[in-house]
Design a protein around this motif. Sequence first.
Motif, short mmCIF file in Angstrom:
data_model
loop_
_atom_site.label_atom_id
_atom_site.label_comp_id
_atom_site.label_asym_id
_atom_site.label_seq_id
_atom_site.Cartn_x
_atom_site.Cartn_y
_atom_site.Cartn_z
N ALA A 144 0.82 -1.29 0.02
CA ALA A 144 0.13 -0.17 -0.01
C ALA A 144 0.97 1.18 -0.10
O ALA A 144 0.60 2.48 -0.73
CB ALA A 144 -0.80 -0.05 1.20
N VAL A 145 1.85 1.18 0.74
CA VAL A 145 2.93 2.26 0.99
C VAL A 145 3.64 2.74 -0.39
O VAL A 145 3.80 3.73 -1.18
CB VAL A 145 3.94 2.42 1.92
N ARG A 146 3.86 1.78 -1.09
CA ARG A 146 4.78 1.73 -2.55
C ARG A 146 3.60 2.11 -3.43
O ARG A 146 3.95 3.05 -4.35
CB ARG A 146 5.21 0.33 -2.96
N GLU A 147 2.59 1.71 -3.29
CA GLU A 147 1.62 2.42 -4.46
C GLU A 147 1.22 3.64 -4.07
O GLU A 147 1.02 4.32 -5.27
CB GLU A 147 0.11 1.35 -4.22
N GLU A 148 1.06 4.04 -2.84
CA GLU A 148 0.98 5.52 -2.75
C GLU A 148 1.93 6.36 -2.82
O GLU A 148 1.74 7.44 -3.32
CB GLU A 148 0.61 5.63 -0.96
N VAL A 149 3.24 5.81 -2.94
CA VAL A 149 4.59 6.44 -3.32
C VAL A 149 4.26 6.77 -4.69
O VAL A 149 4.78 7.95 -5.23
CB VAL A 149 5.71 5.89 -2.71
N GLU A 150 3.97 5.87 -5.39
CA GLU A 150 3.95 6.07 -7.17
C GLU A 150 3.00 7.10 -7.16
O GLU A 150 3.06 7.76 -8.31
CB GLU A 150 3.68 4.64 -7.58
N ILE A 151 1.83 7.17 -6.88
CA ILE A 151 0.83 8.23 -7.22
C ILE A 151 1.43 9.28 -6.90
O ILE A 151 1.24 10.36 -7.56
CB ILE A 151 -0.33 7.81 -6.16
N LEU A 152 1.98 9.39 -5.69
CA LEU A 152 2.51 10.80 -5.08
C LEU A 152 3.85 11.29 -6.19
O LEU A 152 3.76 12.54 -6.40
CB LEU A 152 3.07 10.84 -3.73
N LYS A 153 4.49 10.34 -6.36
CA LYS A 153 5.63 10.72 -7.49
C LYS A 153 5.09 11.28 -8.70
O LYS A 153 5.64 12.24 -9.48
CB LYS A 153 6.62 9.65 -7.83
N GLN A 212 1.98 12.68 -9.14
CA GLN A 212 1.36 13.99 -8.74
C GLN A 212 2.62 15.07 -9.07
O GLN A 212 2.33 16.10 -9.44
CB GLN A 212 0.61 13.96 -7.57
N ILE A 213 3.52 14.56 -8.26
CA ILE A 213 4.65 15.67 -8.21
C ILE A 213 5.15 16.17 -9.46
O ILE A 213 5.49 17.21 -10.03
CB ILE A 213 5.72 15.07 -7.18
N LYS A 214 5.21 14.89 -10.36
CA LYS A 214 5.87 15.20 -11.61
C LYS A 214 4.88 16.09 -12.38
O LYS A 214 5.19 17.16 -13.07
CB LYS A 214 5.90 13.70 -12.43
N GLU A 215 3.50 15.95 -12.40
CA GLU A 215 2.56 16.70 -13.08
C GLU A 215 2.70 18.18 -12.54
O GLU A 215 2.42 18.89 -13.36
CB GLU A 215 1.08 16.10 -12.97
N LEU A 216 2.61 18.11 -11.27
CA LEU A 216 2.69 19.49 -10.73
C LEU A 216 4.04 20.32 -11.20
O LEU A 216 3.98 21.57 -11.56
CB LEU A 216 2.56 19.56 -9.10
#
Length: 120
Positions: free
Chosen positions: A45-54, A56-60
């Motif tokens: 779950a943490v790895r999945e969340e990290v990928e989502i956040l990465k 989002q950071i890239k898009e921002l």
Amino acid sequence: MSLPPLYSPSLFKKRDRRASGASVVAIDNKIEQAMDLVKNHLMYAVREEVEILKEQIKELAEKNNQLERENSLLKNLASPEQLEKFQSRLPSDSGLPLEPQELSSPEDGDHQYNSTGSAV
């Protein structure tokens, strides 16, 4: 009529230590397996969340770069009067640099300004 005893005499008999020891080991193993399962699930779950956040950071970051380029272009195309008018609308402590930034193109020579806002 007689009442049954409040305790069972079998509670006080000696039990086979080997059987209870094996039972404790089995329970410990099941607890350890359950803890490993929970740990693996949380790590996934943490790895999945990290990928989502990465992502989002890239898009921002891309959006931020696009807005910075657009802002720079607009500043370079604005007249000193327009910049003054815009500056007067902003709070004095906004900390935003409002001076046009130089772009390296020969066509922009007429629109480049120094840090005071006057034409160069």
